[in-house]
Design a protein around this motif. Structure first.
Motif, PDB file in Angstrom:
ATOM      1  N   LEU A  21      34.017   7.636  -7.496  1.00  0.00           N
ATOM      2  CA  LEU A  21      33.417   8.953  -7.285  1.00  0.00           C
ATOM      3  C   LEU A  21      34.139   9.974  -8.154  1.00  0.00           C
ATOM      4  CD1 LEU A  21      31.434  10.541  -5.345  1.00  0.00           C
ATOM      5  CD2 LEU A  21      33.452  11.010  -3.992  1.00  0.00           C
ATOM      6  N   ILE A  22      33.371  10.797  -8.876  1.00  0.00           N
ATOM      7  CA  ILE A  22      33.954  11.863  -9.688  1.00  0.00           C
ATOM      8  C   ILE A  22      34.461  12.943  -8.735  1.00  0.00           C
ATOM      9  CG2 ILE A  22      33.492  13.646 -11.417  1.00  0.00           C
ATOM     10  CD1 ILE A  22      33.229  10.961 -12.655  1.00  0.00           C
ATOM     11  N   THR A  23      35.758  13.259  -8.810  1.00  0.00           N
ATOM     12  CA  THR A  23      36.319  14.287  -7.929  1.00  0.00           C
ATOM     13  C   THR A  23      36.567  15.599  -8.654  1.00  0.00           C
ATOM     14  OG1 THR A  23      38.558  13.496  -8.340  1.00  0.00           O
ATOM     15  CG2 THR A  23      37.419  12.612  -6.421  1.00  0.00           C
ATOM     16  N   GLU A  24      36.813  15.535  -9.968  1.00  0.00           N
ATOM     17  CA  GLU A  24      37.141  16.754 -10.713  1.00  0.00           C
ATOM     18  C   GLU A  24      36.721  16.585 -12.162  1.00  0.00           C
ATOM     19  OE1 GLU A  24      41.116  19.420 -11.701  1.00  0.00           O
ATOM     20  OE2 GLU A  24      41.291  17.599 -10.509  1.00  0.00           O
ATOM     21  N   SER A  25      36.191  17.668 -12.741  1.00  0.00           N
ATOM     22  CA  SER A  25      35.825  17.682 -14.149  1.00  0.00           C
ATOM     23  C   SER A  25      36.941  18.350 -14.941  1.00  0.00           C
ATOM     24  CB  SER A  25      34.511  18.441 -14.323  1.00  0.00           C
ATOM     25  OG  SER A  25      34.192  18.536 -15.678  1.00  0.00           O
ATOM     26  N   LEU A  26      37.461  17.668 -15.945  1.00  0.00           N
ATOM     27  CA  LEU A  26      38.527  18.194 -16.789  1.00  0.00           C
ATOM     28  C   LEU A  26      37.941  18.551 -18.159  1.00  0.00           C
ATOM     29  CD1 LEU A  26      41.163  15.473 -15.850  1.00  0.00           C
ATOM     30  CD2 LEU A  26      40.932  17.750 -14.868  1.00  0.00           C
ATOM     31  N   SER A  27      38.758  19.002 -19.075  1.00  0.00           N
ATOM     32  CA  SER A  27      38.266  19.405 -20.389  1.00  0.00           C
ATOM     33  C   SER A  27      37.969  18.189 -21.269  1.00  0.00           C
ATOM     34  CB  SER A  27      39.301  20.294 -21.075  1.00  0.00           C
ATOM     35  OG  SER A  27      40.484  19.560 -21.274  1.00  0.00           O
ATOM     36  N   ASN A  28      37.164  18.421 -22.303  1.00  0.00           N
ATOM     37  CA  ASN A  28      36.846  17.431 -23.346  1.00  0.00           C
ATOM     38  C   ASN A  28      36.222  16.142 -22.820  1.00  0.00           C
ATOM     39  OD1 ASN A  28      37.850  19.139 -25.310  1.00  0.00           O
ATOM     40  ND2 ASN A  28      39.916  18.309 -25.136  1.00  0.00           N
ATOM     41  N   GLY A  29      35.332  16.244 -21.854  1.00  0.00           N
ATOM     42  CA  GLY A  29      34.642  15.059 -21.357  1.00  0.00           C
ATOM     43  C   GLY A  29      35.502  14.120 -20.549  1.00  0.00           C
ATOM     44  N   MET A  30      36.574  14.644 -19.961  1.00  0.00           N
ATOM     45  CA  MET A  30      37.466  13.837 -19.126  1.00  0.00           C
ATOM     46  C   MET A  30      37.189  14.171 -17.667  1.00  0.00           C
ATOM     47  SD  MET A  30      39.660  12.263 -21.297  1.00  0.00           S
ATOM     48  CE  MET A  30      41.284  12.140 -20.663  1.00  0.00           C
ATOM     49  N   PHE A  31      37.373  13.186 -16.799  1.00  0.00           N
ATOM     50  CA  PHE A  31      37.111  13.353 -15.377  1.00  0.00           C
ATOM     51  C   PHE A  31      38.191  12.662 -14.572  1.00  0.00           C
ATOM     52  CE2 PHE A  31      33.036  13.613 -17.459  1.00  0.00           C
ATOM     53  CZ  PHE A  31      32.444  14.701 -16.847  1.00  0.00           C
TER      54      PHE A  31
END
Length: 80
Positions: free
Chosen positions: A11-21
């Motif tokens: 499950l995606i919990t957080e969206s980070l910069s540059n297409g990282m999760f």
């Protein structure tokens, strides 16, 4: 010979910069994952709360690559 990859769902919990999760796997591990080129080329949007399939190397179990976004059930479908 090509390296064997492990495939997990999470499950995606957080969206980070540059297409990282940040992804929480079904086995409760927390990893950093990036979007594969196929998903990037297809303009598939991934948001926190989405379920994804992640490919991981056996060398580094803290990083992975998102290879598939699983379908999300709508509220209308879940009430039937």
């Amino acid at each position: 010979m090509k390296e064997q990859k492990f495939i997990h769902e999470g499950l995606i919990t957080e969206s980070l910069s540059n297409g990282m999760f940040r992804v929480k796997l079904d086995n409760e591990n927390l990893i950093i994952a990036y979007i594969s080129g196929k998903i990037r080329r297809g303009f598939i949007r991934i948001l926190p709360g989405d379920r994804v399939r992640v490919e991981m190397s056996h060398y580094d179990s803290t990083k992975g690559r998102i290879i598939y976004r699983l379908t999300r059930l709508s509220k209308k479908d879940s009430n039937d």
